[in-house]
Design a protein around this motif. Structure first.
Motif, PDB file in Angstrom:
ATOM      1  N   VAL A 215     -14.364 -24.157  -8.918  1.00 36.27           N
ATOM      2  CA  VAL A 215     -14.539 -25.452  -9.585  1.00 36.27           C
ATOM      3  C   VAL A 215     -13.161 -25.998  -9.918  1.00 36.27           C
ATOM      4  O   VAL A 215     -12.476 -25.499 -10.803  1.00 36.27           O
ATOM      5  CB  VAL A 215     -15.376 -25.309 -10.874  1.00 36.27           C
ATOM      6  N   THR A 216     -12.741 -27.008  -9.162  1.00 30.79           N
ATOM      7  CA  THR A 216     -11.446 -27.624  -9.431  1.00 30.79           C
ATOM      8  C   THR A 216     -11.491 -29.088  -9.027  1.00 30.79           C
ATOM      9  O   THR A 216     -12.160 -29.463  -8.060  1.00 30.79           O
ATOM     10  CB  THR A 216     -10.315 -26.898  -8.670  1.00 30.79           C
ATOM     11  N   SER A 217     -10.794 -29.895  -9.775  1.00 32.99           N
ATOM     12  CA  SER A 217     -10.707 -31.331  -9.459  1.00 32.99           C
ATOM     13  C   SER A 217      -9.355 -31.667  -8.855  1.00 32.99           C
ATOM     14  O   SER A 217      -9.033 -32.837  -8.665  1.00 32.99           O
ATOM     15  CB  SER A 217     -10.911 -32.148 -10.750  1.00 32.99           C
ATOM     16  N   ALA A 218      -8.569 -30.661  -8.529  1.00 32.86           N
ATOM     17  CA  ALA A 218      -7.228 -30.888  -7.997  1.00 32.86           C
ATOM     18  C   ALA A 218      -7.298 -31.374  -6.557  1.00 32.86           C
ATOM     19  O   ALA A 218      -8.292 -31.188  -5.850  1.00 32.86           O
ATOM     20  CB  ALA A 218      -6.407 -29.602  -8.085  1.00 32.86           C
ATOM     21  N   THR A 219      -6.217 -32.001  -6.138  1.00 32.59           N
ATOM     22  CA  THR A 219      -6.029 -32.399  -4.748  1.00 32.59           C
ATOM     23  C   THR A 219      -4.759 -31.771  -4.222  1.00 32.59           C
ATOM     24  O   THR A 219      -3.933 -31.281  -5.000  1.00 32.59           O
ATOM     25  CB  THR A 219      -5.954 -33.934  -4.622  1.00 32.59           C
TER      26      THR A 219
ATOM     27  N   ASN B  80      -8.235 -34.473  -0.515  1.00 31.75           N
ATOM     28  CA  ASN B  80      -9.229 -33.688  -1.247  1.00 31.75           C
ATOM     29  C   ASN B  80      -9.329 -32.288  -0.647  1.00 31.75           C
ATOM     30  O   ASN B  80      -9.245 -32.111   0.582  1.00 31.75           O
ATOM     31  CB  ASN B  80     -10.602 -34.362  -1.191  1.00 31.75           C
ATOM     32  N   LEU B  81      -9.571 -31.321  -1.507  1.00 28.54           N
ATOM     33  CA  LEU B  81      -9.675 -29.943  -1.040  1.00 28.54           C
ATOM     34  C   LEU B  81     -10.922 -29.701  -0.217  1.00 28.54           C
ATOM     35  O   LEU B  81     -10.985 -28.735   0.561  1.00 28.54           O
ATOM     36  CB  LEU B  81      -9.646 -28.983  -2.247  1.00 28.54           C
ATOM     37  N   ASP B  82     -11.918 -30.575  -0.359  1.00 28.97           N
ATOM     38  CA  ASP B  82     -13.147 -30.411   0.413  1.00 28.97           C
ATOM     39  C   ASP B  82     -12.884 -30.480   1.921  1.00 28.97           C
ATOM     40  O   ASP B  82     -13.671 -29.961   2.724  1.00 28.97           O
ATOM     41  CB  ASP B  82     -14.166 -31.496   0.032  1.00 28.97           C
TER      42      ASP B  82
ATOM     43  N   LEU C  57      -1.350 -15.301  -9.365  1.00 27.69           N
ATOM     44  CA  LEU C  57      -2.273 -14.431 -10.106  1.00 27.69           C
ATOM     45  C   LEU C  57      -3.689 -14.935  -9.873  1.00 27.69           C
ATOM     46  O   LEU C  57      -3.964 -16.134 -10.018  1.00 27.69           O
ATOM     47  CB  LEU C  57      -1.927 -14.462 -11.599  1.00 27.69           C
ATOM     48  N   THR C  58      -4.605 -14.036  -9.507  1.00 30.04           N
ATOM     49  CA  THR C  58      -5.989 -14.427  -9.241  1.00 30.04           C
ATOM     50  C   THR C  58      -6.953 -13.516  -9.990  1.00 30.04           C
ATOM     51  O   THR C  58      -6.563 -12.474 -10.532  1.00 30.04           O
ATOM     52  CB  THR C  58      -6.311 -14.340  -7.731  1.00 30.04           C
ATOM     53  N   ASP C  59      -8.235 -13.931  -9.978  1.00 34.10           N
ATOM     54  CA  ASP C  59      -9.274 -13.143 -10.636  1.00 34.10           C
ATOM     55  C   ASP C  59     -10.157 -12.397  -9.640  1.00 34.10           C
ATOM     56  O   ASP C  59     -11.184 -11.830 -10.004  1.00 34.10           O
ATOM     57  CB  ASP C  59     -10.136 -14.035 -11.534  1.00 34.10           C
ATOM     58  N   GLY C  60      -9.792 -12.421  -8.358  1.00 29.21           N
ATOM     59  CA  GLY C  60     -10.550 -11.705  -7.351  1.00 29.21           C
ATOM     60  C   GLY C  60     -11.598 -12.540  -6.636  1.00 29.21           C
ATOM     61  O   GLY C  60     -12.217 -12.073  -5.671  1.00 29.21           O
ATOM     62  N   SER C  61     -11.832 -13.788  -7.079  1.00 24.83           N
ATOM     63  CA  SER C  61     -12.892 -14.610  -6.480  1.00 24.83           C
ATOM     64  C   SER C  61     -12.390 -15.979  -6.043  1.00 24.83           C
ATOM     65  O   SER C  61     -13.173 -16.909  -5.872  1.00 24.83           O
ATOM     66  CB  SER C  61     -14.034 -14.794  -7.486  1.00 24.83           C
ATOM     67  N   MET C  62     -11.105 -16.132  -5.853  1.00 21.60           N
ATOM     68  CA  MET C  62     -10.527 -17.433  -5.523  1.00 21.60           C
ATOM     69  C   MET C  62     -10.288 -17.553  -4.022  1.00 21.60           C
ATOM     70  O   MET C  62     -10.415 -16.575  -3.270  1.00 21.60           O
ATOM     71  CB  MET C  62      -9.228 -17.640  -6.314  1.00 21.60           C
ATOM     72  N   ASP C  63      -9.945 -18.767  -3.579  1.00 16.99           N
ATOM     73  CA  ASP C  63      -9.574 -19.006  -2.179  1.00 16.99           C
ATOM     74  C   ASP C  63      -8.060 -19.099  -2.073  1.00 16.99           C
ATOM     75  O   ASP C  63      -7.387 -19.612  -2.979  1.00 16.99           O
ATOM     76  CB  ASP C  63     -10.205 -20.305  -1.665  1.00 16.99           C
ATOM     77  N   ILE C  64      -7.542 -18.650  -0.931  1.00 15.69           N
ATOM     78  CA  ILE C  64      -6.118 -18.725  -0.661  1.00 15.69           C
ATOM     79  C   ILE C  64      -5.884 -19.856   0.336  1.00 15.69           C
ATOM     80  O   ILE C  64      -6.568 -19.939   1.372  1.00 15.69           O
ATOM     81  CB  ILE C  64      -5.588 -17.408  -0.051  1.00 15.69           C
ATOM     82  N   LEU C  65      -4.928 -20.746   0.034  1.00 17.38           N
ATOM     83  CA  LEU C  65      -4.605 -21.853   0.918  1.00 17.38           C
ATOM     84  C   LEU C  65      -3.151 -21.724   1.326  1.00 17.38           C
ATOM     85  O   LEU C  65      -2.249 -21.777   0.476  1.00 17.38           O
ATOM     86  CB  LEU C  65      -4.875 -23.189   0.233  1.00 17.38           C
ATOM     87  N   LEU C  66      -2.922 -21.540   2.648  1.00 18.87           N
ATOM     88  CA  LEU C  66      -1.579 -21.403   3.177  1.00 18.87           C
ATOM     89  C   LEU C  66      -1.238 -22.628   4.016  1.00 18.87           C
ATOM     90  O   LEU C  66      -2.117 -23.219   4.668  1.00 18.87           O
ATOM     91  CB  LEU C  66      -1.472 -20.151   4.064  1.00 18.87           C
TER      92      LEU C  66
END
Length: 832
Positions: free
Chosen positions: A706-710, A724-726, A652-661
């Motif tokens: 904005v996320t602090s997840a890895t 890191n997601l960066d 579920l997204t809000d329309g402004s997120m990134d998709i990581l496959l």
């Protein structure tokens, strides 16, 4: 014996027709149908009038019912005592009349169908509201007629200050016709009357907004508004009534129970319970383990205890279909109008009542005017006498007797006979100065009253304002809140309408078991505590998803075949904190070989939300959440999947997120979801990642700005890493991607990717059934283009086949040494 010349030949058909019509009209007018003006049948009218004549009013002491019945049948009602007493009993039952007209003391029956005690054991008096039906009856406001033996006079209608026909309704079966008028809320009816007074051309729609529908004394639900509209506009209609039920957790048995605390109008509670018991005994309804009537003086409570894993919605639907927990009320608004039976619309009933009240107020004013004029006439004579007091006294003193004194007073002052008599009967203390002033003041007040009464009689507007004021007074003193709830929709009532909305903790295990529990079951703990176990499943299982959702929220269940199914949170079995729950597949109508891949909680279907799906062949699709808003029992297509492909994930997204496959060969791609335009539900989607022939997607995550997840990547040979997601730059959709981990001979192929926080726990599952749990904090963050470290020591030929992120911490959590040992064999590799 009749002589020949007295005999009259009559056609038998004409005589039968005339006799039958006479009989029919006698029943219609004299027994079975109510008068539109006061809403009463003759027997009700006679009972209330007899109680009034007996002084059996609301603020007086109770009298034996037998005494009242004796007066009714002895003076006014030419039928048996049973008819009179049954009428009194019904007018005293708060489950029969919305606003009882008789205040009873003793046993007057019950909603279970119990009969009232004999009339020698019960006591009655008029209710306070019933007194409003008889107000001003002594002021020549209504017509009186002879009783059955012409020895007494009885009212042909009561003055009735409120529209009793609508407020309490009426039922009766006459010859060839019947009436069935439901009760209504007093406050709503009075509001409608006032609106009609203020605007005689009030539209029908505005009237419906004020009188929303029937208001039954036993409360419950009315389903749909179309039947109400039809009944009010035509005088006939059928409304659907339904019991009010709540789904509760039975403390005694720790199982769910359906609790019925309001039943449809005129349904016998005891027979309803017997019917449910018979259906359970005959196995027509399964899933009920116990049935109890816990009703007391506090209110109704029928407890229907359910068996373990029974779904309340199914049981409720069966009860509605097979019992009187759902029944209909056929409205026939038939009443006596000007001596004839007529079917009336709602507006016609209100208009007829207002006409009746206008006549009552007019006749009352005429009566009071006559009385005031008569009193003014006497006071006028007294005033003249007081102005000529000495002469009047002299005439009286010098007269031989009262008759001579009257004649001389009439001759001297032109008094009328009544004035002269009043002067002669006046006591001497009325001659004091103060009393003389009182007579003058009373005379002036009477003249003002006469003027006011004449103004009222000359103006219909004034009469209507008086009626309005009286109605407002009745509403202020007697109106109460509506009891029956009207649900606009006419379809089947969903369980949300029957249960209280509350937050629940929903847990989903790795092997597909789901359950819910109240939030209160998870006690608040200090930071750093060990937490509380939400499930104690079988040894190789664990909680993979945990979220808080309202009982009215949706759960979207996606399967590998590209279908989506709905569950409502209240449909999920509620179990103990350590219970396993129920397999999701048993709650859904899945096809053979269809497997659940993703479970998404959705509070409500709103604009601006999207579902992103990904298949193993690299296809992604973005669909508006609203496209999934119409559930079906057998599920619907979430996306069209090509043969040989399968759905691996949905987010579920809000329309402004990134998709990581991420792919099996160690590649990954990150692109903005805006690169994928919204598509229809049945569309195939677009390419998310270009894959080689021997490659396929193994996972998808969505990343907010904005996320602090890895990101943790795990390979089949027990190796992995946290990055890191960066390091995952945003690219265009459809590319080959970049390396996320080296898939060397040592590592093997990628099994899965997971977005994790510092305090997350991961679970690794091998093809030999071994499970290892480890904390993410023990895994250091390293670069993207590396081989990673050992996560789990495997036996030869053993492979990791699944990775899951734990949703909660176990109570025996804390074995950090074991977790650290799982990383000892790992050697951090450098970037190439």
């Amino acid at each position: 014996m009749l002589s020949e010349h007295n005999k009259v030949s009559v056609n038998i058909e004409d005589e039968m027709r005339k006799s039958y019509m006479d009989y029919a009209m006698s029943v219609i007018i004299g027994r079975a149908l109510p008068d539109v003006r006061d809403g009463l049948k003759p027997v009700h009218r006679r009972v209330l009038f007899a109680m009034s004549e007996l002084g059996n009013e609301w603020n007086k002491s109770y009298k034996k019912s037998a005494r009242v019945v004796g007066d009714v049948i002895g003076k006014y009602h030419p039928h048996g005592d049973t008819a009179a007493y049954d009428t009194i009993v019904r007018m005293a039952q708060n489950f029969s009349l919305r606003y009882p007209l008789v205040d009873g003391q003793g046993n007057f029956g019950s909603v279970d169908g119990d009969s009232a005690a004999a009339m020698r054991y019960t006591e009655v008096r008029m209710s306070r509201l019933a007194g409003e039906l008889l107000t001003d009856i002594d002021k020549e406001t209504v017509e009186f007629g002879p009783n059955y033996d012409d020895s007494l006079r009885e009212p042909l209608v009561l003055p009735c200050k409120f529209p009793n026909l609508l407020v309490n309704g009426s039922e009766g079966i006459a010859v060839g016709m019947a009436t069935k008028i439901p009760p209504h809320n007093l406050g709503e009816v009075i509001d409608a009357l006032i609106a009609v007074i203020n605007d005689p051309s009030l539209p029908f729609e505005d009237l419906l907004g004020l009188i929303k529908g029937p208001d039954f004394p036993t409360a419950g639900f009315i389903l749909g508004t179309e039947a109400i509209r039809e009944a009010y506009s035509t005088g006939r209609g059928i409304v659907l009534m339904r019991a009010r039920a709540l789904v509760e957790k039975d403390r005694r048995t720790n199982r769910e129970a359906i609790v019925v605390n309001e039943i449809p109008y005129q349904v016998n509670k005891a027979r309803l319970i017997e019917k449910i018991a018979d259906l359970v005994k005959e196995k027509k309804i399964e899933g009920i383990s116990d049935l109890r009537d816990e009703s007391d003086r506090e209110g109704m409570r029928i407890v229907i205890e359910l068996k373990k894993d029974s779904i309340p919605q199914v049981i409720l639907n069966q009860l509605y279909k097979m019992t009187q927990m759902q029944t209909s009320f056929g409205i026939i608004m038939l009443a006596i109008v000007s001596g004839q039976p007529r079917v009336l619309t709602l507006r016609e009933v209100l208009d007829r009542f207002l006409e009746h009240r206008k006549e009552i107020v007019t006749r009352r004013c005429i009566f009071e005017l006559k009385k005031a004029e008569a009193r003014a006439h006497i006071l006028e004579g007294l005033k003249i006498a007081l102005e000529n007091l000495d002469e009047v006294i002299q005439i009286i003193k010098t007269s031989a007797n009262a008759a001579e004194a009257k004649e001389r007073l009439i001759a001297r002052f032109s008094f009328s006979d009544i004035q002269a008599q009043s002067i002669l009967e006046m006591r001497l203390h009325r001659l004091t100065g103060l009393e003389r002033e009182k007579i003058i003041a009373e005379y002036n007040e009477i003249l003002a009253l006469i003027k006011r009464l004449k103004e009222i009689l000359a103006s219909e507007v004034e009469i209507l304002q008086i009626i309005k004021g009286e109605l407002l007074d009745i509403r202020e003193r007697y109106a109460d809140a509506r009891r029956t709830e009207i649900i606009p929709k006419t379809g089947d009532l969903t369980l949300e309408d029957l249960i209280v909305e509350e937050d629940m903790v929903v847990t989903v295990s790795h092997s597909g078991y789901i359950k819910r529990n109240a939030v209160s079951l998870y006690r608040a703990q200090r930071r750093g505590g060990k937490g509380k176990t939400g499930m104690r499943p079988k040894e190789e299982d664990f909680v993979e998803r945990l979220f808080i959702a309202s009982t009215h929220s949706y759960i979207l269940v996606f399967t590998d075949l590209g279908k989506v199914y709905w569950l409502k949170v209240h449909e999920i079995p509620q179990g103990g904190r350590a219970s396993r729950g129920k397999a999701i597949v048993n709650l859904l109508q899945l096809s053979t070989g269809e497997n659940v891949t993703t479970v998404l909680p959705v509070k409500e279907f709103v604009e601006g939300k999207y579902i992103i799906t990904a298949t193993q062949n690299g296809t992604v699709k973005k669909t508006e959440l609203m496209s999934y808003a119409n559930p079906r029992a057998g599920g619907i297509i979430a996306l069209t999947i090509d043969e040989g492909d399968r759905l691996i994930s949905a987010r579920l997204t809000d329309g402004s997120m990134d998709i990581l496959l991420a792919s099996r060969n160690g590649k990954s791609i990150r692109f903005p979801e805006t690169d994928a335009r919204p598509m229809g539900r049945t569309a195939r989607g677009v390419r998310g990642m270009m894959l080689e022939e021997d490659n396929h997607l193994i996972g998808m995550e969505v990343v907010s700005e904005v996320t602090s997840a890895t990101l943790v990547t795990v390979t089949e040979n027990g190796y992995g890493k946290r990055t890191n997601l960066d390091e995952y730059r945003v690219q265009s959709r459809g590319g080959k991607g970049i390396i996320t981990i080296k898939t060397s001979e040592r590592n093997g192929k990628v099994v899965d990717i997971k977005l994790v926080d510092e305090d997350s726990d991961l679970m690794f599952i091998t093809d030999r059934g071994k499970v290892l749990r480890t904390g993410v904090a023990a895994l250091s963050i390293i670069g993207r283009n590396t081989q990673g470290v050992r996560l789990m020591v495997l036996e030869p030929e053993e492979r990791i086949v699944a990775v899951a992120k734990l949703a909660e911490k176990d109570e025996d959590d804390g074995d950090t040494e074991a977790e650290e040992e799982s990383f000892e064999g790992g050697v951090e590799e450098t970037e190439e």
